[in-house]
Motif scaffolding. Sequence first.
Motif: not given
Length: 295
Positions: A181-182, A202-204, A206-211, A262-264
């Motif tokens: 994403p960056a 927004p993106f999620q 692989p470790d589950g964090e949303f950025i 993944s996207q929300p």
Amino acid sequence: MNFLTLMETFAVVVETGSFTAAAEQLGLSKAFVSKQVSALEKELGTRLLYRTTRKLSLSEEGTRLYNHCQLIMREAQNARAEIIESQSTPRGRINITIPQSLIISGVGSLLLDFQAQYPDIKLNVIASGRVEDLVEKGIDIALRVGQLEDSTLISRKLADCTFQVVAAHSYLERNGEPTEPADLTHHNCLIYGESRSNRNWPFQLPDGEFITIKVKGNLTCNDGTLIYNAVLNGQGIGYGPGFLYAKPVADGKLKSLLTEFSQPTTAISALYPQNRNLSRRVRILLDYLAERLNS
């Protein structure tokens, strides 16, 4: 006298602009209409109308009461229409506002299919993603995609929706493909919509964090068709609901990017005023769209 009858008479007086015209419309005498309005003012303990020889004007309390009268009369008309419609083929007019992204993605075709199935229903489709005053503009339902703002409107979810990042192969050949994403901060990202939030994708991880990634580009537009065509033409990277780009991705004209991030999940929703009973024809349309969008 019945309070609702007094309200109806008052509303007709306001709408026609005179006691004489109201009396003609109601089939009553002018004196009786005036007596009913006076009885309503006595019941409420306040002046509703200022009368002169030339015109009538509303007091502040009269304006508030008239707004309530409009809602009540509209509900009564809807109830009458609903009962009549339930005994016959659905007919009448539906005013619907819908973003262009939904129209070009296939919902527009669904509306045409619906009209072919129910030819006695007249559709007035307003292509707009703006948050409209549905009551003021006489709109029955508004279709929206994504996070809904807090409002007094009732929301009915029609289908799930996920967003995706896409680009034409010609763009990727010239500029390379983002692998995380960056990397988007170094690309020309095409922005759909005027809100600042539309620049934060927004993106999620692989470790589950949303950025969220703040992107930039040389084209910002609230016209979904223009952004869609710009992405197809290889002018930049697009971000939008999956259904919007599903066909060009399937046809190989666009490539879906950053799929491992993944996207929300969001939704396609229908909005309508909370004080409005939906007519049978509107409920049939909503049921039709929900079924077809999930098939």
